[in-house]
Design a protein around this motif. Structure first.
Motif, short mmCIF file in Angstrom:
data_model
loop_
_atom_site.label_atom_id
_atom_site.label_comp_id
_atom_site.label_asym_id
_atom_site.label_seq_id
_atom_site.Cartn_x
_atom_site.Cartn_y
_atom_site.Cartn_z
N MET A 36 9.88 -5.23 0.45
CA MET A 36 9.20 -5.18 1.74
C MET A 36 9.85 -4.12 2.62
O MET A 36 11.07 -4.04 2.71
N ASP A 37 9.01 -3.33 3.27
CA ASP A 37 9.45 -2.37 4.27
C ASP A 37 8.94 -2.91 5.60
O ASP A 37 7.74 -2.86 5.87
N ASN A 39 7.34 -5.40 7.56
CA ASN A 39 6.50 -6.55 7.19
C ASN A 39 5.42 -6.17 6.17
O ASN A 39 4.45 -6.87 6.00
N ARG A 40 5.61 -5.06 5.47
CA ARG A 40 4.64 -4.55 4.51
C ARG A 40 5.20 -4.59 3.10
O ARG A 40 6.31 -4.13 2.85
N VAL A 41 4.44 -5.14 2.15
CA VAL A 41 4.84 -5.14 0.75
C VAL A 41 4.59 -3.75 0.18
O VAL A 41 3.48 -3.24 0.24
N VAL A 42 5.66 -3.13 -0.37
CA VAL A 42 5.54 -1.79 -0.93
C VAL A 42 5.73 -1.78 -2.44
O VAL A 42 5.46 -0.77 -3.10
N GLU A 58 3.51 0.92 -4.39
CA GLU A 58 2.35 1.57 -3.79
C GLU A 58 2.52 3.08 -3.82
O GLU A 58 3.65 3.61 -3.76
N GLU A 60 2.08 5.71 -1.84
CA GLU A 60 2.81 6.49 -0.84
C GLU A 60 4.30 6.14 -0.77
O GLU A 60 5.07 6.84 -0.11
N SER A 61 4.74 5.10 -1.47
CA SER A 61 6.15 4.71 -1.47
C SER A 61 6.87 5.08 -2.77
O SER A 61 8.05 4.79 -2.92
#
Length: 161
Positions: A36-37, A39-42, A58, A60-61
């Motif tokens: 997680m970055d 509050n977003r799962v990456v 993802e 972009e990560s």
């Protein structure tokens, strides 16, 4: 990437995610971890019985070390005294092969991936009682050799009609 944190997720929850259903449908004992970055799962890594089944980061990560971080997390939290973490990677997936090596896994041979073949990667010997680990490895090797001997005997035995 601000501060990537890895969180455990219920394996049964992963079975309900449409994009992952096909990857994990037949496996028991699923474990999943998400990167997680804020509050977003990456990224996500899914394992079962010491095998890495699926890794996704993802778009972009990617190339930021998140996949490597997830693999290292799984290796470091794997119970002591168990067989090492392993992963099967398709022959044509050079990016995943490089990620396995970067995470500290080593090439261990060929393996069958469903209908195709690929490379088997394995983490170093886990910490713990190395005598127990070595005994399990010898038993596994002996069982494999017995199976190989049986197959070769069946292949070269003359057929009498």
């Amino acid at each position: 990437m601000a501060g990537i944190k890895i969180r455990d997720v219920d394996g049964e929850f992963i079975r309900k995610v449409d994009a992952l259903k096909d990857h994990v449908s037949e496996w028991e004992g699923l474990q999943a971890h998400v990167a997680m970055d804020l509050n977003r799962v990456v990224g996500v890594i899914i394992t079962a019985k010491g095998r890495i089944l699926h890794i996704y980061v993802e778009e972009e990560s990617r190339r930021a070390g998140i996949g490597t971080m997830l693999i290292r997390y799984v290796i470091n939290t794997h119970p002591k005294g168990m067989l090492p973490i392993c992963a099967a990677v398709s022959f044509n997936n050079a990016a995943a092969q490089a990620m396995m090596l970067k995470a500290g896994m080593s090439w261990h041979g060929r393996t069958v991936l469903g209908d195709s073949e690929g490379w088997l990667f394995r983490a170093a010997e886990p910490p713990g009682n190395s005598d127990e680990f070595a005994a399990r490895e010898r038993a596994l090797a002996a069982g494999s050799q017995k199976l190989i001997d049986t197959i070769f005997v069946m292949e070269v035995a003359p057929v009498v009609m």
